[in-house]
Design a protein around this motif. Structure first.
Motif, PDB file in Angstrom:
ATOM      1  N   PRO A  96       3.251  54.888 -58.790  1.00  0.00           N
ATOM      2  CA  PRO A  96       3.122  54.746 -57.332  1.00  0.00           C
ATOM      3  C   PRO A  96       4.091  55.646 -56.563  1.00  0.00           C
ATOM      4  O   PRO A  96       5.138  56.047 -57.083  1.00  0.00           O
ATOM      5  CB  PRO A  96       3.445  53.271 -57.100  1.00  0.00           C
ATOM      6  CG  PRO A  96       4.353  52.910 -58.235  1.00  0.00           C
ATOM      7  CD  PRO A  96       3.882  53.716 -59.407  1.00  0.00           C
ATOM      8  N   TYR A  97       3.719  55.949 -55.337  1.00  0.00           N
ATOM      9  CA  TYR A  97       4.509  56.816 -54.468  1.00  0.00           C
ATOM     10  C   TYR A  97       4.657  56.192 -53.090  1.00  0.00           C
ATOM     11  O   TYR A  97       3.775  55.465 -52.628  1.00  0.00           O
ATOM     12  CB  TYR A  97       3.811  58.162 -54.263  1.00  0.00           C
ATOM     13  CG  TYR A  97       3.980  59.191 -55.354  1.00  0.00           C
ATOM     14  CD1 TYR A  97       4.937  60.203 -55.237  1.00  0.00           C
ATOM     15  CD2 TYR A  97       3.161  59.186 -56.479  1.00  0.00           C
ATOM     16  CE1 TYR A  97       5.069  61.183 -56.209  1.00  0.00           C
ATOM     17  CE2 TYR A  97       3.289  60.163 -57.464  1.00  0.00           C
ATOM     18  CZ  TYR A  97       4.240  61.162 -57.321  1.00  0.00           C
ATOM     19  OH  TYR A  97       4.369  62.133 -58.290  1.00  0.00           O
ATOM     20  N   VAL A  98       5.754  56.545 -52.405  1.00  0.00           N
ATOM     21  CA  VAL A  98       5.897  56.378 -50.963  1.00  0.00           C
ATOM     22  C   VAL A  98       6.182  57.758 -50.381  1.00  0.00           C
ATOM     23  O   VAL A  98       7.114  58.440 -50.825  1.00  0.00           O
ATOM     24  CB  VAL A  98       7.052  55.427 -50.593  1.00  0.00           C
ATOM     25  CG1 VAL A  98       7.276  55.436 -49.074  1.00  0.00           C
ATOM     26  CG2 VAL A  98       6.776  54.018 -51.072  1.00  0.00           C
ATOM     27  N   PHE A  99       5.371  58.178 -49.423  1.00  0.00           N
ATOM     28  CA  PHE A  99       5.634  59.415 -48.688  1.00  0.00           C
ATOM     29  C   PHE A  99       6.156  59.015 -47.309  1.00  0.00           C
ATOM     30  O   PHE A  99       5.442  58.390 -46.522  1.00  0.00           O
ATOM     31  CB  PHE A  99       4.372  60.269 -48.594  1.00  0.00           C
ATOM     32  CG  PHE A  99       4.011  60.907 -49.912  1.00  0.00           C
ATOM     33  CD1 PHE A  99       4.547  62.137 -50.263  1.00  0.00           C
ATOM     34  CD2 PHE A  99       3.169  60.264 -50.809  1.00  0.00           C
ATOM     35  CE1 PHE A  99       4.234  62.728 -51.484  1.00  0.00           C
ATOM     36  CE2 PHE A  99       2.853  60.835 -52.034  1.00  0.00           C
ATOM     37  CZ  PHE A  99       3.386  62.079 -52.373  1.00  0.00           C
ATOM     38  N   ASN A 100       7.411  59.397 -47.058  1.00  0.00           N
ATOM     39  CA  ASN A 100       8.163  58.808 -45.953  1.00  0.00           C
ATOM     40  C   ASN A 100       8.091  59.628 -44.656  1.00  0.00           C
ATOM     41  O   ASN A 100       9.096  59.899 -44.018  1.00  0.00           O
ATOM     42  CB  ASN A 100       9.623  58.618 -46.386  1.00  0.00           C
ATOM     43  CG  ASN A 100      10.377  57.664 -45.471  1.00  0.00           C
ATOM     44  OD1 ASN A 100       9.778  56.765 -44.870  1.00  0.00           O
ATOM     45  ND2 ASN A 100      11.675  57.856 -45.377  1.00  0.00           N
ATOM     46  N   GLY A 101       6.871  60.025 -44.277  1.00  0.00           N
ATOM     47  CA  GLY A 101       6.662  60.644 -42.971  1.00  0.00           C
ATOM     48  C   GLY A 101       6.893  62.139 -42.922  1.00  0.00           C
ATOM     49  O   GLY A 101       7.387  62.766 -43.860  1.00  0.00           O
ATOM     50  N   ASP A 102       6.516  62.732 -41.792  1.00  0.00           N
ATOM     51  CA  ASP A 102       6.596  64.175 -41.546  1.00  0.00           C
ATOM     52  C   ASP A 102       5.847  64.964 -42.620  1.00  0.00           C
ATOM     53  O   ASP A 102       6.391  65.868 -43.257  1.00  0.00           O
ATOM     54  CB  ASP A 102       8.051  64.639 -41.437  1.00  0.00           C
ATOM     55  CG  ASP A 102       8.649  64.323 -40.076  1.00  0.00           C
ATOM     56  OD1 ASP A 102       8.023  63.558 -39.314  1.00  0.00           O
ATOM     57  OD2 ASP A 102       9.740  64.828 -39.769  1.00  0.00           O
ATOM     58  N   PHE A 103       4.568  64.628 -42.768  1.00  0.00           N
ATOM     59  CA  PHE A 103       3.697  65.367 -43.686  1.00  0.00           C
ATOM     60  C   PHE A 103       3.300  66.707 -43.063  1.00  0.00           C
ATOM     61  O   PHE A 103       3.002  67.656 -43.789  1.00  0.00           O
ATOM     62  CB  PHE A 103       2.409  64.572 -43.975  1.00  0.00           C
ATOM     63  CG  PHE A 103       2.598  63.089 -44.085  1.00  0.00           C
ATOM     64  CD1 PHE A 103       3.549  62.547 -44.934  1.00  0.00           C
ATOM     65  CD2 PHE A 103       1.830  62.215 -43.321  1.00  0.00           C
ATOM     66  CE1 PHE A 103       3.720  61.179 -45.028  1.00  0.00           C
ATOM     67  CE2 PHE A 103       1.989  60.850 -43.400  1.00  0.00           C
ATOM     68  CZ  PHE A 103       2.938  60.319 -44.254  1.00  0.00           C
TER      69      PHE A 103
END
Length: 657
Positions: free
Chosen positions: A195-202
């Motif tokens: 699993p992943y969390v992408f923490n904004g500002d893509f």
């Protein structure tokens, strides 16, 4: 003889050791000086980046001012025209978004099959590696489906880890697709066991924001319980106007019907608003994009209607207001909704209450600092600076152990502060310049310390020696700093001359540094940077007019006043956003009347002391075919900085060491 030979060998060994120590000390000093210069270059990049964000945040008050006063300019129904400027509606039908857009047989890019599977993730990755562009039909379908799933999610996603299911947290990617490829190469693709969390500002800044967003959204649709997306401060349609994502969409889909790319931009705005604002890992780690403040209330943040937070630049409006538009006091209710439309006699738009809006701003925009307390974030203009005491207070209040955030570029890709309780993770390597910083991600597992993984996407410059990489980065930093300096030439010159009581054309280094900081407000080590910016005589005095040597702003017409040219150059990004707002079809053309009206509002709000007649005269000159309209994008491009010498610093040995 034996003793003599032994003594000679001993002396030679001592000499060799001394020589080695001298070389070692010289190299350590040399490397330390290079690292210091690298640090100064990063400081320049970051200071200017934050100053630009501050300018963006200040636009919020301008938009409020504009929407309150625009009715005084036009008495007919007024409408700001932009890709987002459509009235708010309830849920759009899928037919409106997707099914009316056909995919032609000639299209040879990736064709996604819904419902999506891991095969579609692979298909997308391979296509983007070949620089193929995903067809708008699939872009809309992915965004539409992603929004539907996001609407079912809470404000904070709760995630549990285990030794067999570690969680990977990634920070800002900012459209840098190679970094996402690197993460997946090193750490594996998202899956139920990874699993992943992408923490904004893509998005924004980089060239491949839509590709990153598509990969993340498709992966989210395939693994909605194992890939988590937090909102960042750049998941904001008004931020996209300044920092590039809107332009990227228009460029990649410019051949489509206007209605099509408008729909892409419109659903993006809605999707942003439904992104969760944070993740809580193992009930002990808070993951948000920016940070916290002393008033952060997680219980309240769990309950807020996050979809009402359309943009940081749309200030909370409690009630609809009335404005007089003529001497007969004909009242017109002016409402600026989330898409920017001004409507007469419109109904009030739903907004978050001010205290809830501020809570989300703190989550998205704040930065940690070493000093105790909570202070306004003067660098960015939004959120706050929070100290170790604030971190301890909030974590203790909610029985948490750590805060993981992103939002700031770090040389090593991550940074630990506040006694190990705050971790910053930043995943876009080479963010400011090739070789400027590493990217990193974190792996978390319950009961163990976070593990950090660093990388740097390898380009040609990364193979260069540190000396050359530092020079390249420093040259780029000094170049953009000089552009900032020349945009304030008139103000700086006045400040220098006020300090120069003897009219000698020279100031002490401290006087020069004071003027630079006072006018530019960039909080930079001006004394250390002075050797790259000005001429200094043998007595250590600064020839202050050399601050502007070898650089000037090109005038579109020679008759233009220098102060006007500087002002238009300095505010060009703000003006572009404002004038885009009245350009319905992105033709770049606006009428002379609109131009003059908007300029009057802008100059009034920003207290720009320039005679309107100068601007009107310049606009008339830029109306090349005399049809009563100007190409505003060309108008702004007419003001550009010319560097007489691209090599702003000579790469000689003395300068580099």
């Amino acid at each position: 003889m034996g003793c003599s030979s032994s003594s000679t060998k001993t002396r030679k060994s001592e000499t060799s050791l001394k020589a080695a120590l001298i070389i070692q000390n010289w190299y350590r000093g040399y490397k330390a000086r290079l690292k210091a210069r690298q640090h100064y270059a990063l400081t320049i990049f970051q200071s200017i980046e934050y100053a630009d964000e501050q300018g963006q945040m200040q636009l919020s008050s301008f938009f409020s001012f504009m929407f309150e006063n625009y009715a005084h300019v036009h008495k007919e129904e007024l409408e700001l025209r932009h890709q987002f400027l459509e009235s708010e509606q309830d849920m759009r039908d899928r037919l409106d978004y997707v099914d009316l857009i056909d995919v032609p047989d000639s299209y040879n890019g990736p064709r996604l099959q819904f419902p999506l599977t891991c095969t579609d993730i692979d298909l997308l990755l391979e296509a983007f590696k070949e620089q193929q562009v995903l067809h708008a039909h699939y872009v809309l379908e992915v965004l539409f489906e992603t929004k539907k799933v996001l609407k079912q999610m809470p404000n904070f996603t709760h995630v549990q880890t285990s030794p067999s299911k570690e969680l990977t947290i990634c920070g800002d990617l900012h459209g840098k697709l190679d970094d996402l490829f690197m993460i997946f190469y090193k750490n594996g693709l998202p899956s139920e066991s990874n699993p992943y969390v992408f923490n904004g500002d893509f998005v924004d800044r980089g060239k491949y924001s839509i590709e990153i967003l598509m990969i993340l959204c498709v992966s989210f649709l395939v693994y909605p319980n194992d890939l988590h997306l937090n909102r960042g401060n750049h998941e904001d349609f008004m931020m996209n106007l300044r920092y590039g994502f809107t332009k990227e969409i228009l460029h990649k889909y410019k051949l489509l019907l206007t209605a099509t790319w408008k729909k892409i931009l419109q659903i993006l705005e809605e999707l942003y608003a439904w992104l969760p604002i944070g993740t809580i890992v193992d009930n002990e780690i808070l993951v948000v994009h920016g940070g916290i403040s002393e008033t952060t209330d997680l219980n309240l943040l769990h309950r807020v209607e996050r979809n009402k937070m359309k943009s940081v630049l749309i200030l909370p409006m409690e009630t609809n207001r009335d404005y007089d538009t003529d001497s007969t006091h004909n009242k017109v209710g002016v409402t600026f909704n989330a898409h920017g439309r001004i409507k007469t006699n419109g109904s009030p738009i739903e907004h978050l209450p001010k205290h809830e809006w501020e809570q989300i701003i703190d989550i998205l925009w704040s930065d940690p600092r070493g000093k105790n307390g909570c202070f306004p974030n003067t660098g960015r203009g939004g959120g706050c600076y929070f100290g170790p005491d604030v971190t301890s207070k909030i974590l203790n209040k909610y029985q948490l152990k750590m805060l993981i955030r992103s939002h700031e570029c770090k040389p090593e890709g991550y940074e630990i502060c506040h006694d190990g309780k705050v971790v910053t993770i930043f995943s876009a390597s080479n963010y400011y310049e090739e070789g400027s910083n590493r990217g990193a991600y974190i792996k978390l597992c319950s009961g163990t310390a976070p593990r950090f993984f660093q990388y740097q996407v390898t380009k040609a410059t990364c193979f260069q020696p540190l000396r050359q990489r530092v020079y390249t980065m420093e040259s780029s930093a000094i170049k953009i700093l000089k552009e900032r300096v020349i945009s304030r030439k008139s103000d700086l010159t006045r400040a220098f001359q006020l300090q120069d009581h003897r009219k000698s054309g020279k100031l002490s280094l401290s006087q020069w540094a004071f003027c630079m900081e006072n006018i530019l407000g960039l909080n930079l080590p001006w004394r250390s940077l002075s050797s790259n910016l000005v001429n200094i005589d043998k007595n250590g005095n600064v020839e202050y007019m050399s601050s502007f040597q070898n650089i000037h702003i090109e005038k579109p017409v020679q008759e233009a006043h220098s102060t006007l040219v500087e002002t238009l150059y300095r505010y060009r990004s703000d003006l572009e956003i404002i004038f885009n707002a009245i350009d319905t079809d992105h033709s770049g053309l606006i009428s002379m009347e609109e131009f003059c009206d908007m300029w009057k509002l802008f100059s009034s709000h920003y207290n720009v002391l320039i005679d309107d007649s100068q601007v009107n005269k310049l606009a008339n000159v830029m109306d090349l075919n005399k049809d009563g309209s100007i190409d505003f994008h060309e108008f702004l491009k007419a003001f550009y900085v010319v560097h007489r010498y691209e090599g702003l610093m000579k790469p000689d040995v003395t300068n580099l060491v």
